[in-house]
Motif scaffolding. Structure first.
Motif, short mmCIF file in Angstrom:
data_model
loop_
_atom_site.label_atom_id
_atom_site.label_comp_id
_atom_site.label_asym_id
_atom_site.label_seq_id
_atom_site.Cartn_x
_atom_site.Cartn_y
_atom_site.Cartn_z
N THR A 106 42.67 59.54 30.44
CA THR A 106 41.67 58.59 29.97
C THR A 106 40.83 58.04 31.12
O THR A 106 41.11 58.34 32.29
N LEU A 107 39.81 57.27 30.79
CA LEU A 107 38.87 56.80 31.82
C LEU A 107 38.33 55.43 31.42
O LEU A 107 38.11 55.16 30.25
N THR A 108 38.13 54.58 32.40
CA THR A 108 37.51 53.27 32.15
C THR A 108 36.12 53.26 32.78
O THR A 108 35.97 53.61 33.95
N THR A 109 35.14 52.85 32.02
CA THR A 109 33.75 52.89 32.51
C THR A 109 32.97 51.68 32.04
O THR A 109 33.31 51.06 31.03
N ASN A 110 31.90 51.37 32.76
CA ASN A 110 31.03 50.28 32.29
C ASN A 110 30.04 50.79 31.23
O ASN A 110 29.24 50.03 30.71
N GLY A 111 30.09 52.08 30.94
CA GLY A 111 29.32 52.63 29.82
C GLY A 111 27.90 53.02 30.15
O GLY A 111 27.22 53.68 29.35
N SER A 112 27.44 52.70 31.35
CA SER A 112 26.01 52.90 31.65
C SER A 112 25.63 54.39 31.70
O SER A 112 24.47 54.72 31.50
N LEU A 113 26.59 55.26 31.95
CA LEU A 113 26.25 56.68 32.04
C LEU A 113 26.79 57.49 30.87
O LEU A 113 26.73 58.72 30.88
N ASP A 166 31.36 42.60 28.34
CA ASP A 166 31.82 41.21 28.36
C ASP A 166 31.09 40.28 27.40
O ASP A 166 31.47 39.11 27.27
N ALA A 167 30.01 40.76 26.79
CA ALA A 167 29.27 39.90 25.85
C ALA A 167 28.31 40.75 25.04
O ALA A 167 27.95 41.87 25.44
N LEU A 168 27.90 40.21 23.89
CA LEU A 168 26.88 40.89 23.08
C LEU A 168 25.52 40.27 23.32
O LEU A 168 24.49 40.88 23.10
N PHE A 187 25.46 38.71 29.14
CA PHE A 187 25.90 39.96 29.75
C PHE A 187 25.17 40.22 31.07
O PHE A 187 25.78 40.59 32.08
N LYS A 188 23.86 39.99 31.04
CA LYS A 188 23.09 40.23 32.27
C LYS A 188 23.53 39.30 33.39
O LYS A 188 23.60 39.70 34.56
N ALA A 189 23.83 38.06 33.02
CA ALA A 189 24.28 37.12 34.06
C ALA A 189 25.63 37.57 34.63
O ALA A 189 25.92 37.38 35.81
N MET A 190 26.46 38.21 33.79
CA MET A 190 27.77 38.63 34.28
C MET A 190 27.70 39.94 35.07
O MET A 190 28.37 40.08 36.09
N ASN A 191 26.87 40.91 34.60
CA ASN A 191 26.81 42.17 35.38
C ASN A 191 25.91 42.02 36.60
O ASN A 191 25.96 42.82 37.54
N ASP A 246 22.05 49.24 26.03
CA ASP A 246 22.33 50.53 26.67
C ASP A 246 23.83 50.84 26.66
O ASP A 246 24.23 52.01 26.55
N VAL A 247 24.66 49.81 26.78
CA VAL A 247 26.11 50.06 26.70
C VAL A 247 26.47 50.46 25.27
O VAL A 247 27.24 51.41 25.05
#
Ligand code: SAM
Length: 371
Positions: free
Chosen positions: A130-137, A158-160, A165-169, A177-178
């Motif tokens: 398995t793999l953990t990703t931030n989903g961007s790709l 981390d948020a909808l 979300f932008k403040a956290m990433n 996009d995620v």
């Protein structure tokens, strides 16, 4: 435009060389550590770089243009990762998770996945890969990952709400996009996708319910992770931790939940199911209900240091060992020896460490050791 220069680390501090016993034994999958815990789970960090700057993980102020990332020659090659993974599987590892940094930034990762997907346990079973990703790709890569033999995926979100979300990433990355990445993964045939949300009190706890609502009925298990004191750069403080029990209470008020038995011994997430059949959620209570007593996990850093605990201050230098002409049996014996001496249980005794500045400041970063 002038390209930014990213300094790379010339030499990484390395942990001690693992000991190889004088008399070698056969590889055996029943090795226990000092607290009677088996070795079943290996996390492999394939890069220490990430395209996000989550404020609680790789804050911009630290992970900026001056940060000394690992040089290419310091990374384990795919062949080296595969060799070590084969040895770990012969010693009882049944689950391998690729992580980082952002694992999908590692070039040709699908090649490594196809190599690992062929491994079989001593009982001739497939690995849980398995793999953990931030989903961007994921929109770009889901199909390749599926074809390479990746079985499962965990996506961090981390948020909808876009502004939260932008403040956290901290790189202005949009939620949409995620979500598109998750849809692409489902289209590519990934089932049982998990979404991990790190909950930071006062930052995104008001997003718990919107996240639960969104992922219900979508075949996706949303898991809430207590904000942890990993690494030395995220300014962790107990006041920022929202206990999982409160997450469950909050969701239950709107969507009644009931607890479900773990899938297997040592599962870190506690499982809960919506009583109306809309699916499951999970909580990972690493701070308020530590699960060290059943932790069967080792972590291999991007440069081949083996860590026995997420909160360790140093690892064991398996990269030097495998680059020194040692045989697989010698390396297997070094792993067994290292594991049988393991005594870590940081989260269970966290309170004893709060005044221990050395431990607090010496802990390795999650992006290096692998989240
Ligand atoms: N880049 C990938 C991703 O975003 O999933 C993999 C690496 S990331 C370090 C893995 C996971 O660790 C993410 O879900 C992230 O939210 C979580 N994480 C990072 N720092 C954390 C902390 N201090 N407490 C709890 N979880 C954390």
């Amino acid at each position: 435009m002038v390209k930014p220069v990213i300094p790379i680390r010339k030499e990484t501090p390395r942990g001690p060389l693992p000991l190889i016993p004088n008399i070698l034994s056969e590889a055996n999958s029943r090795t226990l550590d000092r607290r009677q815990r088996p070795l079943r789970d290996l996390r492999i960090s394939v890069t220490d770089r990430c395209n996000f700057r989550c404020t609680y993980c790789m804050p911009k102020e630290v992970f900026n243009q001056d940060y000394p990332y690992l040089a290419q020659s310091e990374l384990l090659s795919f062949e080296e990762i595969h060799r070590l993974a084969t040895i770990f599987v012969s010693l009882g590892v049944e689950k391998i998770r690729l992580t980082g940094g952002e694992p999908l930034l590692r070039k040709d990762l699908e090649t490594l996945i196809s190599m690992l997907a062929k491994l079989r346990t001593p009982k001739d079973q497939e690995l849980d890969l398995t793999l953990t990703t931030n989903g961007s790709l994921l929109s770009k890569k889901s199909m390749l990952l599926k074809e390479a033999g990746l079985q499962r995926l965990t996506v961090s979100l981390d948020a909808l709400d876009d502004s939260v979300f932008k403040a956290m990433n901290d790189v202005d990355y949009p939620v949409s996009d995620v979500l598109k990445g998750i849809e692409a993964a489902q289209k590519a045939g990934f089932e049982g996708i998990k979404v991990n949300m790190v909950v930071k009190k006062g930052v995104n706890d008001h997003e718990i319910l919107p996240m639960a609502k969104y992922f219900r009925n979508r075949g996706i298990t949303l898991r809430f992770i207590e904000f942890m004191d990993v690494g030395s750069s995220n300014g962790w403080n107990l006041d920022q931790v929202l206990p999982s029990a409160e997450v469950i209470a909050k969701i239950s008020e709107h969507f009644p939940l009931e607890q479900v038995d773990p899938n297997y011994a040592g599962e870190v997430a506690q499982r809960w199911r919506y009583q109306d059949g809309a699916g499951e959620i999970g909580v990972i209570s690493s701070v308020t209900q530590a699960f060290c007593h059943e932790c069967s996990r080792a972590r291999l850093s991007t440069d081949g240091q083996l860590f026995l605990c997420l909160f360790a201050t140093e690892g064991f230098d398996f990269k030097t060992l495998i680059r020194s002409g040692r045989s697989d049996l010698e390396i297997a014996n070094a792993v067994m020896q290292t594991w049988s001496n393991r005594d870590d249980r940081y989260s269970e005794i966290r309170h004893l460490h709060t005044k221990d500045l050395e431990r607090k400041h010496g802990k390795v970063e999650m992006s290096y050791i692998g989240g």
